[in-house]
Design a protein around this motif. Structure first.
Motif, PDB file in Angstrom:
ATOM      1  N   ALA A 120     -11.615  -0.175   1.359  1.00 46.76           N
ATOM      2  CA  ALA A 120     -10.658   0.204   2.391  1.00 46.76           C
ATOM      3  C   ALA A 120      -9.256   0.285   1.801  1.00 46.76           C
ATOM      4  CB  ALA A 120     -10.690  -0.799   3.536  1.00 46.76           C
ATOM      5  N   SER A 121      -8.522   1.327   2.157  1.00 46.98           N
ATOM      6  CA  SER A 121      -7.137   1.462   1.704  1.00 46.98           C
ATOM      7  C   SER A 121      -6.263   0.518   2.513  1.00 46.98           C
ATOM      8  CB  SER A 121      -6.649   2.902   1.884  1.00 46.98           C
ATOM      9  OG  SER A 121      -7.366   3.766   1.042  1.00 46.98           O
ATOM     10  N   ARG A 122      -5.466  -0.272   1.821  1.00 44.34           N
ATOM     11  CA  ARG A 122      -4.608  -1.245   2.488  1.00 44.34           C
ATOM     12  C   ARG A 122      -3.168  -1.106   2.008  1.00 44.34           C
ATOM     13  NH1 ARG A 122      -7.579  -5.333   4.949  1.00 44.34           N
ATOM     14  NH2 ARG A 122      -5.568  -5.703   5.943  1.00 44.34           N
ATOM     15  N   GLY A 123      -2.231  -1.414   2.902  1.00 44.49           N
ATOM     16  CA  GLY A 123      -0.831  -1.493   2.534  1.00 44.49           C
ATOM     17  C   GLY A 123      -0.179  -0.194   2.129  1.00 44.49           C
ATOM     18  N   GLU A 124      -0.662   0.922   2.674  1.00 43.93           N
ATOM     19  CA  GLU A 124      -0.104   2.217   2.250  1.00 43.93           C
ATOM     20  C   GLU A 124       1.357   2.408   2.668  1.00 43.93           C
ATOM     21  OE1 GLU A 124      -2.667   5.765   1.981  1.00 43.93           O
ATOM     22  OE2 GLU A 124      -4.028   4.642   3.268  1.00 43.93           O
ATOM     23  N   ASP A 125       1.822   1.619   3.615  1.00 43.80           N
ATOM     24  CA  ASP A 125       3.206   1.752   4.077  1.00 43.80           C
ATOM     25  C   ASP A 125       4.161   0.838   3.318  1.00 43.80           C
ATOM     26  OD1 ASP A 125       1.781  -0.350   5.231  1.00 43.80           O
ATOM     27  OD2 ASP A 125       3.081  -0.454   6.997  1.00 43.80           O
ATOM     28  N   ILE A 126       3.680   0.130   2.285  1.00 48.94           N
ATOM     29  CA  ILE A 126       4.561  -0.792   1.551  1.00 48.94           C
ATOM     30  C   ILE A 126       4.399  -0.638   0.043  1.00 48.94           C
ATOM     31  CG2 ILE A 126       4.784  -2.523   3.375  1.00 48.94           C
ATOM     32  CD1 ILE A 126       2.587  -4.149   1.854  1.00 48.94           C
ATOM     33  N   PHE A 127       4.644   0.537  -0.497  1.00 49.92           N
ATOM     34  CA  PHE A 127       4.480   0.749  -1.937  1.00 49.92           C
ATOM     35  C   PHE A 127       3.074   0.331  -2.362  1.00 49.92           C
ATOM     36  CE2 PHE A 127       9.190   0.212  -1.966  1.00 49.92           C
ATOM     37  CZ  PHE A 127       9.512   1.425  -2.562  1.00 49.92           C
ATOM     38  N   ALA A 128       2.063   0.990  -1.792  1.00 52.47           N
ATOM     39  CA  ALA A 128       0.679   0.541  -1.962  1.00 52.47           C
ATOM     40  C   ALA A 128       0.234   0.475  -3.419  1.00 52.47           C
ATOM     41  CB  ALA A 128      -0.256   1.457  -1.177  1.00 52.47           C
ATOM     42  N   ALA A 129       0.581   1.471  -4.221  1.00 59.87           N
ATOM     43  CA  ALA A 129       0.079   1.515  -5.590  1.00 59.87           C
ATOM     44  C   ALA A 129       0.661   0.382  -6.420  1.00 59.87           C
ATOM     45  CB  ALA A 129       0.418   2.868  -6.231  1.00 59.87           C
ATOM     46  N   CYS A 130      -0.173  -0.210  -7.283  1.00 55.49           N
ATOM     47  CA  CYS A 130       0.255  -1.316  -8.125  1.00 55.49           C
ATOM     48  C   CYS A 130       1.383  -0.869  -9.055  1.00 55.49           C
ATOM     49  CB  CYS A 130      -0.938  -1.808  -8.953  1.00 55.49           C
ATOM     50  SG  CYS A 130      -0.582  -3.267  -9.920  1.00 55.49           S
ATOM     51  N   GLY A 131       2.436  -1.676  -9.109  1.00 56.27           N
ATOM     52  CA  GLY A 131       3.566  -1.376  -9.984  1.00 56.27           C
ATOM     53  C   GLY A 131       4.724  -0.691  -9.301  1.00 56.27           C
ATOM     54  N   MET A 132       4.511  -0.178  -8.095  1.00 54.07           N
ATOM     55  CA  MET A 132       5.565   0.571  -7.405  1.00 54.07           C
ATOM     56  C   MET A 132       6.745  -0.323  -7.038  1.00 54.07           C
ATOM     57  SD  MET A 132       4.771   3.875  -6.876  1.00 54.07           S
ATOM     58  CE  MET A 132       5.328   4.449  -5.268  1.00 54.07           C
ATOM     59  N   LEU A 133       6.470  -1.503  -6.470  1.00 61.22           N
ATOM     60  CA  LEU A 133       7.549  -2.368  -6.009  1.00 61.22           C
ATOM     61  C   LEU A 133       8.338  -2.937  -7.181  1.00 61.22           C
ATOM     62  CD1 LEU A 133       9.019  -3.763  -3.705  1.00 61.22           C
ATOM     63  CD2 LEU A 133       7.260  -5.536  -3.709  1.00 61.22           C
ATOM     64  N   SER A 134       7.648  -3.385  -8.222  1.00 55.54           N
ATOM     65  CA  SER A 134       8.351  -3.949  -9.380  1.00 55.54           C
ATOM     66  C   SER A 134       9.164  -2.880 -10.104  1.00 55.54           C
ATOM     67  CB  SER A 134       7.357  -4.608 -10.344  1.00 55.54           C
ATOM     68  OG  SER A 134       6.379  -3.689 -10.774  1.00 55.54           O
ATOM     69  N   THR A 135       8.646  -1.649 -10.148  1.00 57.11           N
ATOM     70  CA  THR A 135       9.402  -0.557 -10.769  1.00 57.11           C
ATOM     71  C   THR A 135      10.683  -0.293  -9.993  1.00 57.11           C
ATOM     72  OG1 THR A 135       7.401   0.483 -11.657  1.00 57.11           O
ATOM     73  CG2 THR A 135       9.341   1.876 -11.418  1.00 57.11           C
ATOM     74  N   ALA A 136      10.564  -0.261  -8.675  1.00 55.12           N
ATOM     75  CA  ALA A 136      11.743  -0.023  -7.836  1.00 55.12           C
ATOM     76  C   ALA A 136      12.775  -1.127  -8.035  1.00 55.12           C
ATOM     77  CB  ALA A 136      11.335   0.052  -6.366  1.00 55.12           C
ATOM     78  N   LYS A 137      12.326  -2.385  -8.164  1.00 57.17           N
ATOM     79  CA  LYS A 137      13.235  -3.505  -8.349  1.00 57.17           C
ATOM     80  C   LYS A 137      13.966  -3.390  -9.675  1.00 57.17           C
ATOM     81  CE  LYS A 137      14.950  -7.624  -7.343  1.00 57.17           C
ATOM     82  NZ  LYS A 137      15.899  -7.811  -6.236  1.00 57.17           N
ATOM     83  N   ARG A 138      13.238  -3.047 -10.743  1.00 56.82           N
ATOM     84  CA  ARG A 138      13.855  -2.903 -12.056  1.00 56.82           C
ATOM     85  C   ARG A 138      14.865  -1.764 -12.074  1.00 56.82           C
ATOM     86  NH1 ARG A 138       9.229  -3.121 -16.611  1.00 56.82           N
ATOM     87  NH2 ARG A 138      11.059  -2.875 -17.926  1.00 56.82           N
ATOM     88  N   GLN A 139      14.527  -0.670 -11.395  1.00 54.17           N
ATOM     89  CA  GLN A 139      15.451   0.460 -11.350  1.00 54.17           C
ATOM     90  C   GLN A 139      16.723   0.092 -10.603  1.00 54.17           C
ATOM     91  OE1 GLN A 139      12.910   3.458  -9.590  1.00 54.17           O
ATOM     92  NE2 GLN A 139      12.148   4.167 -11.583  1.00 54.17           N
ATOM     93  N   ASN A 140      16.590  -0.693  -9.541  1.00 54.75           N
ATOM     94  CA  ASN A 140      17.778  -1.152  -8.793  1.00 54.75           C
ATOM     95  C   ASN A 140      18.671  -2.017  -9.662  1.00 54.75           C
ATOM     96  OD1 ASN A 140      17.018   0.181  -6.481  1.00 54.75           O
ATOM     97  ND2 ASN A 140      16.034  -1.603  -5.545  1.00 54.75           N
ATOM     98  N   ILE A 141      18.063  -2.902 -10.470  1.00 51.12           N
ATOM     99  CA  ILE A 141      18.837  -3.770 -11.357  1.00 51.12           C
ATOM    100  C   ILE A 141      19.558  -2.933 -12.419  1.00 51.12           C
ATOM    101  CG2 ILE A 141      18.660  -5.535 -13.155  1.00 51.12           C
ATOM    102  CD1 ILE A 141      16.447  -6.812 -11.505  1.00 51.12           C
ATOM    103  N   ASP A 142      18.835  -1.942 -12.985  1.00 50.89           N
ATOM    104  CA  ASP A 142      19.415  -1.110 -14.030  1.00 50.89           C
ATOM    105  C   ASP A 142      20.587  -0.291 -13.525  1.00 50.89           C
ATOM    106  OD1 ASP A 142      17.571  -2.091 -15.795  1.00 50.89           O
ATOM    107  OD2 ASP A 142      16.202  -0.387 -15.614  1.00 50.89           O
ATOM    108  N   SER A 143      20.565   0.064 -12.221  1.00 54.07           N
ATOM    109  CA  SER A 143      21.612   0.913 -11.673  1.00 54.07           C
ATOM    110  C   SER A 143      22.836   0.122 -11.215  1.00 54.07           C
ATOM    111  CB  SER A 143      21.067   1.720 -10.486  1.00 54.07           C
ATOM    112  OG  SER A 143      20.679   0.865  -9.418  1.00 54.07           O
ATOM    113  N   GLU A 144      22.708  -1.205 -11.175  1.00 48.21           N
ATOM    114  CA  GLU A 144      23.836  -2.032 -10.716  1.00 48.21           C
ATOM    115  C   GLU A 144      24.912  -2.154 -11.790  1.00 48.21           C
ATOM    116  OE1 GLU A 144      22.104  -5.712  -9.538  1.00 48.21           O
ATOM    117  OE2 GLU A 144      21.271  -4.906  -7.668  1.00 48.21           O
TER     118      GLU A 144
END
Length: 344
Positions: free
Chosen positions: A320-344
């Motif tokens: 069953a597909s779960r969590g599609e509304d919250i960066f479902a694919a593995c690595g999406m959330l951590s990538t977004a966090k790192r990009q936010n840090i790099d842009s600060e």
């Protein structure tokens, strides 16, 4: 001075620590009970240790637990947690409630060396291995820890590329001095690193899941560069040497990509490849990630694929597909966090 985490230490390692500090040998069992049984957050809470011994421990050691730095909650109950493991580096842990099960998907590395085409974690590159303490902290520090029924090592990283620390974490999870879990509640997923595969099968009774995704070597190599060093045909032959009927379950993970690996040609080849092997196949719908020209298969295609495999002797399920509304694919959330840090 940074203190050394006690979390993730086996009973033998705790005995070495207390011996070195001049404490009674039985103190190691008390420490293990406070951590893995009562899940304390500080040495001060270990009240059956003398004040002197607590102070000795605190001088060089700490529990080593830390709360998630961010979380995202899905409408279906799935929760994705983000843990900081070093300066600018994060890992994801996903809590997945479903009926009477509560599964936690944990990470073993920051990033990954495998560089699979469909995986956002691989696109990060590799940053560091997690210690057993950092692996176990993902279990230790989620709010739902006492409701968990299953653990899967299917988060960020390749577990067999960090096998020493993964095995240490598994020892804590399955030993009487630790969590006391049955190995049947734990699944470790791998692309099939040969040396690690053999060690894992010889040293652990936990379930095994192999990432397959195509039965054709040339195409699997395109999707998963690890195919070049660890051919799926050789992995399957290696697996035939082990008995999966009693101690553990063997499964193959098969992400289905529209028009790529979801026709009956692939189903028939999978039957040929796995014939006679006591296993199951988990069919997974692809979650889109940036930069990958792949789409998920249609539901009816997946159903037909599943029915063909099951009808030809390979029990198959559609995850069953779960969590599609919250960066479902593995690595999406951590990538977004790192990009936010790099842009600060």
């Amino acid at each position: 001075m940074a203190k050394t985490p006690l979390l993730g230490r086996t009973l033998d390692e705790l005995k070495e620590i207390v011996f070195g500090l001049g404490m009674p040998k039985f103190t190691a069992g008390q420490i293990a009970s406070w951590m893995y049984g009562k899940k304390v957050s500080s040495i001060d809470e270990m009240t059956n240790l003398s004040l002197k011994n607590r102070e000795l421990l605190k001088a060089s050691y700490e529990i080593g637990c830390s709360a998630p730095v961010h979380e995202m909650r899905s409408a279906d109950g799935t929760v994705k947690y983000l843990f900081s493991v070093s300066e600018g580096n994060f890992v994801e842990t996903v809590y997945i409630p479903e009926d009477e099960r509560a599964t936690l998907c944990v990470s073993s590395q920051v990033g990954c060396k495998m560089n699979c085409k469909f995986c956002m974690t691989g696109k990060q590159g590799f940053a560091q291995d997690l210690t057993a303490a950092q692996i176990l902290n993902q279990i230790y520090s989620v709010p739902e820890r006492d409701t968990l029924t299953n653990i899967v090592f299917m988060g960020m990283g390749e577990p067999f590329d960090n096998l020493d620390e993964v095995l240490r974490a598994l020892d804590v999870l399955t030993s009487d001095y630790g969590y006391g879990w049955s190995p049947k509640r734990i699944t470790v997923s791998s692309v099939g690193l040969r040396k690690g595969l053999r060690r894992f099968l010889d040293l652990s009774d936990c379930h095994l899941a192999i990432s397959l995704h195509s039965p054709f070597p040339a195409q699997r190599k395109e999707l998963m560069p690890a195919e070049k060093a660890y051919p799926i045909a050789e992995i399957v032959e290696e697996l035939r040497r082990y008995d999966f009927s009693k101690q553990r379950r063997l499964s193959f993970e098969y992400i289905m990509f529209k028009g790529v690996n979801d026709s009956m040609v692939y189903a028939k080849e999978l039957v040929k490849l796995l014939r006679g092997l006591d296993c199951r196949i988990n069919l997974i719908r692809f979650h889109a990630i940036p930069g990958a020209d792949l789409e998920g298969s249609e539901p009816e295609t997946m159903l037909a694929f599943r029915d063909y495999l099951t009808g030809h002797g390979i029990f198959s399920t559609i995850r069953a597909s779960r969590g599609e509304d919250i960066f479902a694919a593995c690595g999406m959330l951590s990538t977004a966090k790192r990009q936010n840090i790099d842009s600060e």
